[in-house]
Motif scaffolding. Structure first.
Motif, PDB file in Angstrom:
ATOM      1  N   GLU A  73      -2.197  69.605  38.531  1.00  0.00           N
ATOM      2  CA  GLU A  73      -1.974  68.653  39.624  1.00  0.00           C
ATOM      3  C   GLU A  73      -3.237  68.521  40.472  1.00  0.00           C
ATOM      4  O   GLU A  73      -3.633  67.408  40.848  1.00  0.00           O
ATOM      5  N   GLU A  74      -3.892  69.647  40.741  1.00  0.00           N
ATOM      6  CA  GLU A  74      -5.086  69.643  41.595  1.00  0.00           C
ATOM      7  C   GLU A  74      -6.225  68.827  40.995  1.00  0.00           C
ATOM      8  O   GLU A  74      -6.997  68.200  41.731  1.00  0.00           O
ATOM      9  N   ILE A  75      -6.349  68.807  39.673  1.00  0.00           N
ATOM     10  CA  ILE A  75      -7.468  68.082  39.059  1.00  0.00           C
ATOM     11  C   ILE A  75      -7.115  66.636  38.706  1.00  0.00           C
ATOM     12  O   ILE A  75      -7.918  65.931  38.105  1.00  0.00           O
ATOM     13  N   GLY A  76      -5.893  66.218  39.068  1.00  0.00           N
ATOM     14  CA  GLY A  76      -5.589  64.800  38.950  1.00  0.00           C
ATOM     15  C   GLY A  76      -4.510  64.386  37.990  1.00  0.00           C
ATOM     16  O   GLY A  76      -4.326  63.185  37.741  1.00  0.00           O
ATOM     17  N   ALA A  77      -3.744  65.319  37.450  1.00  0.00           N
ATOM     18  CA  ALA A  77      -2.648  64.939  36.558  1.00  0.00           C
ATOM     19  C   ALA A  77      -1.551  64.244  37.364  1.00  0.00           C
ATOM     20  O   ALA A  77      -1.169  64.695  38.440  1.00  0.00           O
ATOM     21  N   ASP A  78      -1.054  63.138  36.815  1.00  0.00           N
ATOM     22  CA  ASP A  78       0.033  62.388  37.460  1.00  0.00           C
ATOM     23  C   ASP A  78       1.400  62.841  36.979  1.00  0.00           C
ATOM     24  O   ASP A  78       2.412  62.589  37.636  1.00  0.00           O
ATOM     25  N   VAL A  79       1.431  63.479  35.816  1.00  0.00           N
ATOM     26  CA  VAL A  79       2.659  64.015  35.247  1.00  0.00           C
ATOM     27  C   VAL A  79       2.284  65.237  34.421  1.00  0.00           C
ATOM     28  O   VAL A  79       1.198  65.295  33.847  1.00  0.00           O
ATOM     29  N   VAL A  80       3.164  66.240  34.387  1.00  0.00           N
ATOM     30  CA  VAL A  80       2.854  67.505  33.713  1.00  0.00           C
ATOM     31  C   VAL A  80       3.924  67.823  32.675  1.00  0.00           C
ATOM     32  O   VAL A  80       5.110  67.575  32.903  1.00  0.00           O
ATOM     33  N   VAL A  81       3.483  68.371  31.539  1.00  0.00           N
ATOM     34  CA  VAL A  81       4.420  68.841  30.521  1.00  0.00           C
ATOM     35  C   VAL A  81       4.049  70.258  30.117  1.00  0.00           C
ATOM     36  O   VAL A  81       2.888  70.673  30.205  1.00  0.00           O
ATOM     37  N   ILE A  82       5.052  71.001  29.682  1.00  0.00           N
ATOM     38  CA  ILE A  82       4.848  72.322  29.087  1.00  0.00           C
ATOM     39  C   ILE A  82       5.022  72.143  27.590  1.00  0.00           C
ATOM     40  O   ILE A  82       6.104  71.772  27.127  1.00  0.00           O
ATOM     41  N   SER A  83       3.966  72.389  26.821  1.00  0.00           N
ATOM     42  CA  SER A  83       3.998  72.080  25.393  1.00  0.00           C
ATOM     43  C   SER A  83       4.630  73.201  24.569  1.00  0.00           C
ATOM     44  O   SER A  83       4.069  73.680  23.588  1.00  0.00           O
ATOM     45  N   ALA A  84       5.828  73.607  24.977  1.00  0.00           N
ATOM     46  CA  ALA A  84       6.578  74.642  24.275  1.00  0.00           C
ATOM     47  C   ALA A  84       8.002  74.626  24.806  1.00  0.00           C
ATOM     48  O   ALA A  84       8.260  74.148  25.916  1.00  0.00           O
ATOM     49  N   ASN A  85       8.914  75.169  24.019  1.00  0.00           N
ATOM     50  CA  ASN A  85      10.313  75.221  24.433  1.00  0.00           C
ATOM     51  C   ASN A  85      10.642  76.442  25.287  1.00  0.00           C
ATOM     52  O   ASN A  85      11.288  76.325  26.325  1.00  0.00           O
ATOM     53  N   THR A  86      10.172  77.609  24.854  1.00  0.00           N
ATOM     54  CA  THR A  86      10.564  78.858  25.508  1.00  0.00           C
ATOM     55  C   THR A  86      10.289  78.886  27.017  1.00  0.00           C
ATOM     56  O   THR A  86      11.172  79.289  27.787  1.00  0.00           O
ATOM     57  N   PRO A  87       9.120  78.445  27.511  1.00  0.00           N
ATOM     58  CA  PRO A  87       8.867  78.505  28.953  1.00  0.00           C
ATOM     59  C   PRO A  87       9.783  77.604  29.780  1.00  0.00           C
ATOM     60  O   PRO A  87       9.830  77.739  31.005  1.00  0.00           O
ATOM     61  N   HIS A  88      10.524  76.714  29.110  1.00  0.00           N
ATOM     62  CA  HIS A  88      11.453  75.865  29.857  1.00  0.00           C
ATOM     63  C   HIS A  88      12.625  76.656  30.435  1.00  0.00           C
ATOM     64  O   HIS A  88      13.440  76.105  31.171  1.00  0.00           O
ATOM     65  N   ILE A  89      12.654  77.932  30.145  1.00  0.00           N
ATOM     66  CA  ILE A  89      13.657  78.805  30.763  1.00  0.00           C
ATOM     67  C   ILE A  89      13.492  78.812  32.283  1.00  0.00           C
ATOM     68  O   ILE A  89      14.446  79.040  33.022  1.00  0.00           O
ATOM     69  N   VAL A  90      12.276  78.497  32.773  1.00  0.00           N
ATOM     70  CA  VAL A  90      12.027  78.439  34.221  1.00  0.00           C
ATOM     71  C   VAL A  90      11.530  77.049  34.635  1.00  0.00           C
ATOM     72  O   VAL A  90      10.846  76.904  35.639  1.00  0.00           O
ATOM     73  N   PHE A  91      11.878  76.040  33.861  1.00  0.00           N
ATOM     74  CA  PHE A  91      11.372  74.689  34.110  1.00  0.00           C
ATOM     75  C   PHE A  91      11.646  74.216  35.531  1.00  0.00           C
ATOM     76  O   PHE A  91      10.743  73.717  36.222  1.00  0.00           O
ATOM     77  N   ALA A  92      12.879  74.350  35.998  1.00  0.00           N
ATOM     78  CA  ALA A  92      13.242  73.853  37.331  1.00  0.00           C
ATOM     79  C   ALA A  92      12.426  74.544  38.416  1.00  0.00           C
ATOM     80  O   ALA A  92      11.998  73.909  39.396  1.00  0.00           O
ATOM     81  N   ASP A  93      12.194  75.838  38.263  1.00  0.00           N
ATOM     82  CA  ASP A  93      11.418  76.585  39.264  1.00  0.00           C
ATOM     83  C   ASP A  93       9.958  76.162  39.262  1.00  0.00           C
ATOM     84  O   ASP A  93       9.321  76.099  40.319  1.00  0.00           O
ATOM     85  N   VAL A  94       9.422  75.874  38.074  1.00  0.00           N
ATOM     86  CA  VAL A  94       8.033  75.416  37.988  1.00  0.00           C
ATOM     87  C   VAL A  94       7.910  74.021  38.590  1.00  0.00           C
ATOM     88  O   VAL A  94       6.957  73.723  39.312  1.00  0.00           O
ATOM     89  N   GLN A  95       8.876  73.156  38.313  1.00  0.00           N
ATOM     90  CA  GLN A  95       8.858  71.810  38.890  1.00  0.00           C
ATOM     91  C   GLN A  95       8.814  71.875  40.413  1.00  0.00           C
ATOM     92  O   GLN A  95       8.145  71.062  41.061  1.00  0.00           O
ATOM     93  N   ASN A  96       9.484  72.857  40.980  1.00  0.00           N
ATOM     94  CA  ASN A  96       9.498  73.000  42.440  1.00  0.00           C
ATOM     95  C   ASN A  96       8.147  73.414  43.009  1.00  0.00           C
ATOM     96  O   ASN A  96       7.935  73.329  44.230  1.00  0.00           O
ATOM     97  N   LYS A  97       7.233  73.859  42.167  1.00  0.00           N
ATOM     98  CA  LYS A  97       5.922  74.306  42.637  1.00  0.00           C
ATOM     99  C   LYS A  97       4.876  73.184  42.654  1.00  0.00           C
ATOM    100  O   LYS A  97       3.756  73.392  43.111  1.00  0.00           O
TER     101      LYS A  97
END
Length: 230
Positions: A73-97
């Motif tokens: 986000e700091e370097i200019g991304a307008d949208v972010v994705v996690i390129s894996a399934n497993t880390p989505h276990i905390v997706f909502a918490d990461v979105q809040n950051k």
């Protein structure tokens, strides 16, 4: 045109697939191979992800993936994705950051399953994806079933993903073993679709290998990324 930020390295093989496939689909959308999308990749350590989950250090996991998203986000991304399934276990918490939107591979896959009329799907992935409920939630909330292999098969699949596929190793004997697991799920559970819930699984399984529809989470996720860029 929005710039996408990819949290990669989870593992490196699928990160390369995300990059190359995203570019191809972008160029197809633009109807030109003389244009390229602007994007950012922040490659982090997948083994830290596995360790945090295995040791139930969810706060550390959220901080680790969250910091990766914040850097994008700091370097200019307008949208972010996690390129894996497993880390989505905390997706909502990461979105809040972060303040920019994030695209969930789980939600995108669920929507594709609905589009294809699936009601009872099989799920393959790392042991974390199969044994936790984060991938199953949208399905179960809408009266759809998610079937996973037995515990022994889950451990086998996880081992092969981590030791082989994550390192770019594809063995015919592993593929045949995976197909035996899938055939058992088809025969015993009568599933009407199969989620490739690890972004490395398309390296070893494709539509020609099985007689039921596959939900390739990598391709589904990238298609959704393309929709958000324009």
């Amino acid at each position: 045109m929005k710039r996408v930020g990819i949290i990669g390295g989870l593992g490196p093989e699928s990160t390369v697939e995300y990059y190359q496939t995203f570019i191809k689909k972008f160029q197809n959308k633009m109807n030109s191979n003389k244009v390229l999308p602007e994007l950012f990749i922040n490659s982090i350590n997948m083994y830290n992800i596995f360790r945090f989950i295995d040791e139930n250090k969810m706060t550390d996991l959220i901080d680790y993936v969250g910091q990766a998203a914040q850097k994008l986000e700091e370097i200019g991304a307008d949208v972010v994705v996690i390129s894996a399934n497993t880390p989505h276990i905390v997706f909502a918490d990461v979105q809040n950051k972060v303040n920019v939107p994030m695209i969930s591979i789980v939600e995108a896959t669920y929507e594709k399953a609905v589009e294809q009329g699936m009601k009872k799907v099989g799920l393959l992935g790392t042991k974390f994806t199969m044994e936790h409920d984060f991938f199953k939630k949208p399905f179960l909330a809408n009266e759809k079933e998610v079937i996973v292999p037995n515990e022994q098969d889950q451990m086998f699949i996880h081992e092969k993903i981590v030791e082989e596929l994550e390192n770019g190793i594809v063995k015919q004997e592993t593929k045949e073993a995976f197909l035996r697991v899938i055939n058992t799920m088809m025969e015993e559970e009568n599933i009407d679709g199969l989620i490739l819930g690890c972004t490395e699984l398309p390296m070893i399984l494709n539509d020609q290998d099985v007689t039921l529809p596959l939900l390739n989470t990598t391709e589904i996720h990238i298609d959704t990324m393309i929709e958000h860029v324009f």
